[in-house]
Design a protein around this motif. Structure first.
Motif, short mmCIF file in Angstrom:
data_model
loop_
_atom_site.label_atom_id
_atom_site.label_comp_id
_atom_site.label_asym_id
_atom_site.label_seq_id
_atom_site.Cartn_x
_atom_site.Cartn_y
_atom_site.Cartn_z
N ALA A 1 -10.30 -1.97 -10.40
CA ALA A 1 -8.98 -1.54 -9.96
C ALA A 1 -8.98 -1.41 -8.44
CB ALA A 1 -8.59 -0.23 -10.63
N LEU A 2 -7.94 -0.84 -7.90
CA LEU A 2 -7.83 -0.67 -6.46
C LEU A 2 -7.81 0.81 -6.11
CD1 LEU A 2 -5.05 -3.25 -5.45
CD2 LEU A 2 -7.51 -3.47 -5.14
N ASN A 3 -8.19 1.10 -4.87
CA ASN A 3 -8.08 2.46 -4.35
C ASN A 3 -6.72 2.56 -3.66
OD1 ASN A 3 -8.52 5.04 -3.40
ND2 ASN A 3 -9.74 4.36 -1.64
N PHE A 4 -5.71 2.92 -4.44
CA PHE A 4 -4.35 2.95 -3.91
C PHE A 4 -4.16 4.11 -2.93
CE2 PHE A 4 -3.75 0.79 -8.01
CZ PHE A 4 -3.05 -0.33 -7.59
N GLN A 5 -3.57 3.81 -1.79
CA GLN A 5 -3.21 4.82 -0.80
C GLN A 5 -1.70 4.72 -0.58
OE1 GLN A 5 -5.65 3.96 2.62
NE2 GLN A 5 -7.37 5.14 1.82
N GLY A 6 -1.01 5.84 -0.74
CA GLY A 6 0.44 5.82 -0.74
C GLY A 6 1.10 5.85 0.61
N VAL A 7 0.86 4.86 1.42
CA VAL A 7 1.51 4.77 2.72
C VAL A 7 2.00 3.34 2.95
CG1 VAL A 7 0.22 6.65 3.80
CG2 VAL A 7 -0.73 4.34 3.84
N GLU A 8 2.96 3.18 3.86
CA GLU A 8 3.53 1.86 4.11
C GLU A 8 2.48 0.89 4.65
OE1 GLU A 8 7.20 -0.23 6.61
OE2 GLU A 8 6.60 1.85 7.03
N THR A 9 1.59 1.37 5.51
CA THR A 9 0.60 0.47 6.09
C THR A 9 -0.31 -0.12 5.02
OG1 THR A 9 -0.76 2.43 6.59
CG2 THR A 9 0.58 1.53 8.38
N ALA A 10 -0.65 0.69 4.01
CA ALA A 10 -1.48 0.18 2.91
C ALA A 10 -0.71 -0.84 2.08
CB ALA A 10 -1.94 1.34 2.03
N ALA A 11 0.58 -0.59 1.90
CA ALA A 11 1.41 -1.51 1.12
C ALA A 11 1.55 -2.86 1.81
CB ALA A 11 2.79 -0.88 0.90
N THR A 12 1.83 -2.84 3.09
CA THR A 12 1.98 -4.10 3.82
C THR A 12 0.65 -4.82 3.97
OG1 THR A 12 1.85 -2.88 5.93
CG2 THR A 12 4.05 -3.38 5.07
N ALA A 13 -0.44 -4.06 4.03
CA ALA A 13 -1.77 -4.67 4.09
C ALA A 13 -2.08 -5.40 2.79
CB ALA A 13 -2.83 -3.61 4.37
N ARG A 14 -1.66 -4.79 1.67
CA ARG A 14 -1.86 -5.44 0.38
C ARG A 14 -1.04 -6.73 0.28
NH1 ARG A 14 -5.19 -6.53 -3.87
NH2 ARG A 14 -3.94 -7.20 -5.67
N LEU A 15 0.19 -6.70 0.79
CA LEU A 15 1.04 -7.89 0.80
C LEU A 15 0.40 -8.99 1.64
CD1 LEU A 15 3.66 -9.37 0.12
CD2 LEU A 15 4.75 -8.17 2.04
N GLN A 16 -0.10 -8.64 2.81
CA GLN A 16 -0.78 -9.60 3.69
C GLN A 16 -2.00 -10.19 2.99
OE1 GLN A 16 -0.19 -10.83 6.76
NE2 GLN A 16 -2.17 -11.88 6.98
N TYR A 17 -2.77 -9.32 2.34
CA TYR A 17 -3.99 -9.75 1.65
C TYR A 17 -3.66 -10.69 0.50
CZ TYR A 17 -8.00 -9.43 -1.53
OH TYR A 17 -9.05 -9.73 -2.37
N ALA A 45 3.19 -2.64 -7.64
CA ALA A 45 4.02 -1.66 -8.35
C ALA A 45 3.92 -0.22 -7.85
CB ALA A 45 3.73 -1.72 -9.85
N PRO A 46 2.72 0.33 -7.60
CA PRO A 46 2.67 1.72 -7.13
C PRO A 46 3.40 1.93 -5.81
CG PRO A 46 0.53 1.04 -7.94
CD PRO A 46 1.37 -0.20 -7.87
N TRP A 47 3.27 0.97 -4.90
CA TRP A 47 3.95 1.11 -3.61
C TRP A 47 5.46 0.92 -3.75
CZ3 TRP A 47 -0.86 -1.81 -3.21
CH2 TRP A 47 -1.89 -1.08 -2.60
N LEU A 48 5.87 0.03 -4.63
CA LEU A 48 7.29 -0.13 -4.90
C LEU A 48 7.87 1.14 -5.51
CD1 LEU A 48 7.30 -3.76 -6.37
CD2 LEU A 48 8.61 -3.02 -4.35
N ALA A 49 7.14 1.70 -6.46
CA ALA A 49 7.63 2.89 -7.15
C ALA A 49 7.81 4.08 -6.22
CB ALA A 49 6.67 3.26 -8.28
N HIS A 50 6.97 4.17 -5.20
CA HIS A 50 7.02 5.31 -4.28
C HIS A 50 7.77 5.01 -2.99
CE1 HIS A 50 4.43 8.00 -6.61
NE2 HIS A 50 3.78 6.91 -6.97
N GLY A 51 8.39 3.84 -2.92
CA GLY A 51 9.20 3.51 -1.76
C GLY A 51 8.42 3.17 -0.52
N CYS A 52 7.14 2.80 -0.68
CA CYS A 52 6.31 2.46 0.47
C CYS A 52 6.58 1.04 0.97
CB CYS A 52 4.83 2.59 0.11
SG CYS A 52 4.35 4.26 -0.39
#
Length: 265
Positions: A1-17, A45-52
């Motif tokens: 699985a992933l180590n999800f961090q609930g911030v925008e920078t982590a979300a955009t980093a995942r998208l880039q990756y 999904a976790p970042w979408l759900a939390h508005g990140c």
């Protein structure tokens, strides 16, 4: 699985990756039904759900990727999944509180089983059916479950155990790190076959063979099954007692006996 961090920078980093760094977006359709690891699906999904991160940003980035690098069935399917997410929101807006009612929008009355012990075994991953148990244990440990897993455990609870489907929806609401009221509750009422559309009743044993043929996933989350032969790993109760002892997996002792007797194989 992933180590999800609930911030925008982590979300955009995942998208880039997932797009430019690895081209995984171009393989999504082929990997989306897997259950092990962090890269078989987008995990947005976790970042979408939390508005990140917004679905529009993801969609526009995929369109950019398609223009500059590659467009195929997989890139289309990721955008399509975002549309499905919006469709669930639309359905909930249209159907209102009926998606929370026991008879669902279709208003189909059924005789649901009331059995708290059975429900607790489902929650704990102690049903005796490895694919269900592995998914429920992963959920308990991580707060996440694959889409394939969610469909299977929901169908098992509603159609095989015949428990009130809302118990499952409520449990998911409390434990999912990507909980979204529309996606969760509409998915559950649909899984129970109460939206008026097609009823998808999953054959848990066939699903096990189709999506975890080697047994790697169930052995990962159900270590009691590690030594069980591959041809018996999804139906360990079919082992002889000698095989059970040799595999250090005595049914009813090391691993639970099946919670019910299925009518299919």
């Amino acid at each position: 699985a992933l180590n999800f961090q609930g911030v925008e920078t982590a979300a955009t980093a995942r998208l880039q990756y997932y797009t430019w760094d690895t081209d995984l977006v171009a393989e999504y359709f082929n990997t989306r039904n897997q259950m092990i690891g962090g890269d078989y699906s987008t995990k947005f999904a976790p970042w979408l759900a939390h508005g990140c991160i917004s679905p529009k940003l993801i969609h526009h980035e995929i369109k950019k990727y398609e223009k500059q690098r590659k467009e195929n069935k997989s890139t289309y399917w990721v955008s399509f999944e975002l549309l499905v997410r919006d469709y669930f929101r639309l359905c909930c807006e249209k159907l209102g509180t009926s998606v929370f009612m026991i008879d669902g929008p279709a208003r189909q009355s059924r005789s649901w089983v009331r059995d708290q012990e059975m429900f607790e075994r489902w929650k704990a991953g102690e049903t005796g059916f490895p694919l269900v148990d592995a998914n429920m244990r992963e959920l308990q440990e991580t707060g996440f479950m694959s889409n394939r897993g969610r469909q299977n455990v929901a169908s098992f609870l509603a159609h095989d155990l015949k428990l009130d489907w809302r118990l499952g929806a409520d449990y998911f609401e409390h434990i999912l790190i990507d909980y979204d009221v529309h996606s969760n509750w509409f998915s559950w009422v649909a899984a129970a076959g109460l939206t008026g559309g097609r009823v998808n009743k999953f054959n848990i044993l066939k699903q096990s063979r189709d999506y975890d043929a080697s047994g790697d996933y169930v052995k990962l989350w159900c270590p009691e099954l590690k030594k069980v032969p591959t041809d018996k790993v999804h139906q360990p109760w079919k082992m002889t007692f000698q095989q059970q002892e040799a595999s250090s997996c005595v049914i009813g002792k090391d691993y639970p006996s099946p919670i019910i007797q299925l009518k299919y194989q």
